[in-house]
Design a protein around this motif. Structure first.
Motif, PDB file in Angstrom:
ATOM      1  N   MET A   1     142.288  88.300  86.085  1.00 33.87           N
ATOM      2  CA  MET A   1     140.991  89.071  86.262  1.00 33.87           C
ATOM      3  C   MET A   1     140.925  91.063  86.135  1.00 33.87           C
ATOM      4  SD  MET A   1     137.819  86.945  88.421  1.00 33.87           S
ATOM      5  CE  MET A   1     136.632  87.837  87.639  1.00 33.87           C
ATOM      6  N   LEU A   2     142.514  90.960  87.418  1.00 37.57           N
ATOM      7  CA  LEU A   2     143.366  92.493  88.116  1.00 37.57           C
ATOM      8  C   LEU A   2     143.516  92.712  86.239  1.00 37.57           C
ATOM      9  CD1 LEU A   2     144.875  91.653  90.897  1.00 37.57           C
ATOM     10  CD2 LEU A   2     142.770  92.913  91.237  1.00 37.57           C
ATOM     11  N   GLU A   3     143.932  92.169  85.978  1.00 36.53           N
ATOM     12  CA  GLU A   3     144.747  92.691  84.262  1.00 36.53           C
ATOM     13  C   GLU A   3     144.043  92.994  83.279  1.00 36.53           C
ATOM     14  OE1 GLU A   3     148.105  92.661  83.900  1.00 36.53           O
ATOM     15  OE2 GLU A   3     148.449  92.714  85.643  1.00 36.53           O
TER      16      GLU A   3
ATOM     17  N   GLN B   1     145.176 102.563  90.360  1.00 39.14           N
ATOM     18  CA  GLN B   1     145.951 102.826  90.681  1.00 39.14           C
ATOM     19  C   GLN B   1     145.921 101.148  92.534  1.00 39.14           C
ATOM     20  OE1 GLN B   1     148.843 103.783  91.537  1.00 39.14           O
ATOM     21  NE2 GLN B   1     149.860 102.536  92.835  1.00 39.14           N
ATOM     22  N   ASN B   2     144.516 101.384  92.599  1.00 38.12           N
ATOM     23  CA  ASN B   2     143.815 100.143  93.754  1.00 38.12           C
ATOM     24  C   ASN B   2     143.589  98.860  93.247  1.00 38.12           C
ATOM     25  OD1 ASN B   2     143.486 102.850  95.290  1.00 38.12           O
ATOM     26  ND2 ASN B   2     141.786 102.278  95.442  1.00 38.12           N
ATOM     27  N   LEU B   3     143.981  99.384  91.662  1.00 41.55           N
ATOM     28  CA  LEU B   3     144.392  97.907  91.239  1.00 41.55           C
ATOM     29  C   LEU B   3     145.279  96.948  90.845  1.00 41.55           C
ATOM     30  CD1 LEU B   3     141.470  97.504  88.047  1.00 41.55           C
ATOM     31  CD2 LEU B   3     141.199  96.572  89.952  1.00 41.55           C
TER      32      LEU B   3
ATOM     33  N   SER C   1     135.393  83.697  95.106  1.00 39.56           N
ATOM     34  CA  SER C   1     137.204  83.306  95.404  1.00 39.56           C
ATOM     35  C   SER C   1     137.013  82.849  94.062  1.00 39.56           C
ATOM     36  CB  SER C   1     136.460  82.092  96.814  1.00 39.56           C
ATOM     37  OG  SER C   1     136.338  82.916  97.740  1.00 39.56           O
ATOM     38  N   HIS C   2     138.008  82.815  94.199  1.00 41.22           N
ATOM     39  CA  HIS C   2     139.273  82.613  92.519  1.00 41.22           C
ATOM     40  C   HIS C   2     140.557  81.943  93.296  1.00 41.22           C
ATOM     41  CE1 HIS C   2     135.994  83.666  89.682  1.00 41.22           C
ATOM     42  NE2 HIS C   2     136.102  84.690  89.863  1.00 41.22           N
ATOM     43  N   SER C   3     141.301  81.146  92.481  1.00 42.03           N
ATOM     44  CA  SER C   3     142.446  81.044  92.099  1.00 42.03           C
ATOM     45  C   SER C   3     143.666  82.170  91.968  1.00 42.03           C
ATOM     46  CB  SER C   3     142.944  79.774  91.487  1.00 42.03           C
ATOM     47  OG  SER C   3     142.494  80.510  90.011  1.00 42.03           O
TER      48      SER C   3
ATOM     49  N   ILE D   1     141.617  83.587  96.536  1.00 40.55           N
ATOM     50  CA  ILE D   1     141.789  84.969  96.653  1.00 40.55           C
ATOM     51  C   ILE D   1     140.256  85.894  96.278  1.00 40.55           C
ATOM     52  CG2 ILE D   1     142.538  86.961  96.227  1.00 40.55           C
ATOM     53  CD1 ILE D   1     144.856  85.353  96.574  1.00 40.55           C
ATOM     54  N   PRO D   2     139.936  86.000  97.754  1.00 41.78           N
ATOM     55  CA  PRO D   2     138.186  87.132  97.110  1.00 41.78           C
ATOM     56  C   PRO D   2     138.496  87.758  96.310  1.00 41.78           C
ATOM     57  CG  PRO D   2     139.004  87.618  99.115  1.00 41.78           C
ATOM     58  CD  PRO D   2     139.872  86.191  98.536  1.00 41.78           C
ATOM     59  N   TYR D   3     137.406  88.112  95.113  1.00 40.16           N
ATOM     60  CA  TYR D   3     137.174  89.194  93.893  1.00 40.16           C
ATOM     61  C   TYR D   3     136.547  89.705  93.740  1.00 40.16           C
ATOM     62  CZ  TYR D   3     138.287  91.518  89.426  1.00 40.16           C
ATOM     63  OH  TYR D   3     138.603  92.484  88.731  1.00 40.16           O
ATOM     64  N   GLN D   4     136.081  90.684  93.972  1.00 38.43           N
ATOM     65  CA  GLN D   4     134.316  91.556  94.253  1.00 38.43           C
ATOM     66  C   GLN D   4     134.235  91.555  93.156  1.00 38.43           C
ATOM     67  OE1 GLN D   4     134.470  95.470  96.296  1.00 38.43           O
ATOM     68  NE2 GLN D   4     132.345  95.541  96.287  1.00 38.43           N
ATOM     69  N   ILE D   5     133.298  91.668  92.990  1.00 36.68           N
ATOM     70  CA  ILE D   5     131.750  91.905  91.417  1.00 36.68           C
ATOM     71  C   ILE D   5     131.071  92.181  92.092  1.00 36.68           C
ATOM     72  CG2 ILE D   5     130.855  90.892  89.250  1.00 36.68           C
ATOM     73  CD1 ILE D   5     133.086  88.612  89.710  1.00 36.68           C
ATOM     74  N   GLY D   6     130.504  93.666  91.622  1.00 41.31           N
ATOM     75  CA  GLY D   6     129.671  93.508  91.939  1.00 41.31           C
ATOM     76  C   GLY D   6     129.546  94.431  93.425  1.00 41.31           C
TER      77      GLY D   6
END
Length: 135
Positions: A87-89, A49-51, A78-80, A68-73
């Motif tokens: 990545m979210l999908e 749900q958070n995703l 930052s990614h486009s 957009i900052p995306y948390q990995i670990g």
């Protein structure tokens, strides 16, 4: 919640064999395991749900050039917007697969518990309680 023998008024005395005790122990272990799996499923559903919320918020973003900052670990990268959406999908699909696998395990455990209940109630009748406590 445990398989317990009722004390007090017993219509008949039933001897508990080693095999019966093994079945009772197996029932208790599998009941606990099923409870743990259900808790894990709920946690994964919350993460899913958070995703989905993050994905929806990202779609509302109007600036395509924004990173957009995306948390990995433990770090944020930052990614486009498009890469982050992809990545979210992928993360959502992975979580959905994990949830399906866990639900399959819960289903198989429920089948096993059903068989054990039939066997134990057939032998012990009302002298054994295999139902979940509501407290």
């Amino acid at each position: 919640m445990a398989a317990t023998m009722k004390k007090g008024v017993a219509a008949e005395d039933v001897n508990v064999t080693f095999e019966d005790q093994q079945k009772i122990n197996k029932f208790a272990r599998n009941t606990n395991r099923m409870s743990e799996l259900k808790d894990e499923i709920e946690a994964k559903k919350k993460s899913l749900q958070n995703l989905e919320d993050a994905s929806d918020d990202l779609m509302m973003c109007e600036d395509d050039a924004l990173l957009i900052p995306y948390q990995i670990g433990d770090v944020f990268i930052s990614h486009s917007q498009e890469e982050t959406q992809e990545m979210l999908e992928a993360a959502k699909e992975a979580l959905q697969d994990e949830i399906k696998a866990l639900e399959g395990r819960v289903s198989s455990i429920q089948g096993l518990l059903g068989d054990l209940k039939v066997q134990l109630y057939a032998k012990f009748g009302n002298n054994i309680n295999l139902e979940a406590d509501e407290s």
